[in-house]
Scaffold this active site. Sequence first.
Site, PDB file in Angstrom:
ATOM      1  N   ASP A  58       4.627  -2.355  12.575  1.00 20.48           N
ATOM      2  CA  ASP A  58       4.786  -0.956  12.164  1.00 20.48           C
ATOM      3  C   ASP A  58       5.457  -0.205  13.311  1.00 20.48           C
ATOM      4  O   ASP A  58       5.589  -0.729  14.420  1.00 20.48           O
ATOM      5  CB  ASP A  58       3.400  -0.341  11.872  1.00 20.48           C
ATOM      6  N   SER A  59       5.838   1.042  13.036  1.00 20.62           N
ATOM      7  CA  SER A  59       6.430   1.873  14.083  1.00 20.62           C
ATOM      8  C   SER A  59       5.399   2.256  15.147  1.00 20.62           C
ATOM      9  O   SER A  59       5.772   2.671  16.232  1.00 20.62           O
ATOM     10  CB  SER A  59       7.009   3.142  13.453  1.00 20.62           C
TER      11      SER A  59
ATOM     12  N   GLU B 191      -2.782  11.573  13.200  1.00 18.78           N
ATOM     13  CA  GLU B 191      -2.921  11.100  14.586  1.00 18.78           C
ATOM     14  C   GLU B 191      -3.793  12.059  15.400  1.00 18.78           C
ATOM     15  O   GLU B 191      -4.478  11.643  16.334  1.00 18.78           O
ATOM     16  CB  GLU B 191      -1.538  10.917  15.235  1.00 18.78           C
TER      17      GLU B 191
ATOM     18  N   CYS C 170       2.971   6.005   2.962  1.00 21.25           N
ATOM     19  CA  CYS C 170       3.111   6.094   4.426  1.00 21.25           C
ATOM     20  C   CYS C 170       1.818   5.554   5.031  1.00 21.25           C
ATOM     21  O   CYS C 170       0.729   5.796   4.494  1.00 21.25           O
ATOM     22  CB  CYS C 170       3.326   7.545   4.841  1.00 21.25           C
TER      23      CYS C 170
ATOM     24  N   HIS D 124       0.062   6.431   7.439  1.00 18.07           N
ATOM     25  CA  HIS D 124      -0.936   7.382   7.938  1.00 18.07           C
ATOM     26  C   HIS D 124      -1.740   8.076   6.839  1.00 18.07           C
ATOM     27  O   HIS D 124      -2.814   8.599   7.099  1.00 18.07           O
ATOM     28  CB  HIS D 124      -0.243   8.465   8.768  1.00 18.07           C
TER      29      HIS D 124
ATOM     30  N   CYS E 293       5.059  -0.764   7.767  1.00 15.03           N
ATOM     31  CA  CYS E 293       5.726   0.532   7.813  1.00 15.03           C
ATOM     32  C   CYS E 293       6.475   0.789   6.496  1.00 15.03           C
ATOM     33  O   CYS E 293       7.354   0.015   6.113  1.00 15.03           O
ATOM     34  CB  CYS E 293       6.703   0.533   8.980  1.00 15.03           C
TER      35      CYS E 293
END
Length: 284
Positions: free
Chosen positions: A25-26, A168, A200, A202, A88
């Site tokens: 993932d990023s 985050e 996504c 997140h 991702c």
Amino acid sequence: METTNSSTQNHSKRALAEAPIGVFDSGVGGLTVVRRIVERLPTEHIVYFGDTARVPYGTKSVPTIRKYAAENTALLLRESPKLIVVACNTVSALALDVVQAVAADIPVLGVVTAGARLALERSTHRRIGVIGTEATIASQAYHRELSRLCQHATIVSKACPLFVPLAEEGFTTHRATHLIAEEYLSELRNAGIDTLILGCTHYPLLRSVIADVMGEDVFIVDSAEAVAIEVETLLTRSGLLNLSNTMRRTKFMVSDLPQKFHQLAERFLGFALSQPELILWDSL
Ligand code: DGL
């Protein structure tokens, strides 16, 4: 001779089954995917790479995302995975073909196809919403995949870039998140969708706020959960499930700030992880 051949084949198949699943993932968000894989397949070994030096991907250009996708795949191949999972959404949307080309004969699964399939399975009226980063939504990858699988689907999509920093920051149920979710999602709610894809890494952390804003009639599809189901299916069909009794091995690698990754990780993963290894792009 035949017996020797088949026992060699059995041996190498077993060795392959014991190889790790590679996930990238990023950054830290892909741990939501690892979490779902581990919940379904607790004995699988996992090697994870989070490109924390170059995150976020969701605001970058297509050529940049494709370059990063190729480099991340090559990095994971050094760990000899039996399967590569592109956690991702942005890379799955814009560069899955690049990952497949670099991975060559190692199978690759991405979250977009998995999320689209699960959404169509769950949707009653084929009215599906998709939320993701700017790059994922601009790519229309979910749109294409959903239309390919079902010609009569109505698809409404919306980029929700602020959800990434909110997750985050740990603002998972904060009233600021609620306000922003109202702003982003009212359009989708008014469009009368019955299913919403969290496109996504997140967004699963904000699931309760998103579900609250969308109302109880909208089914939420987590693309992390969707890809974990596909991982199980693929490994079962190919006879590559790890059936040995060894303890699960996990290895985490990042390209910057291992300490910060470690601090954030538990929220995304749901359990504590070992100290990540720092991989500097310049030293490769
Ligand atoms: N991992 C990205 C995704 O799922 C979100 C974070 C980023 O923009 O890099 O699209």
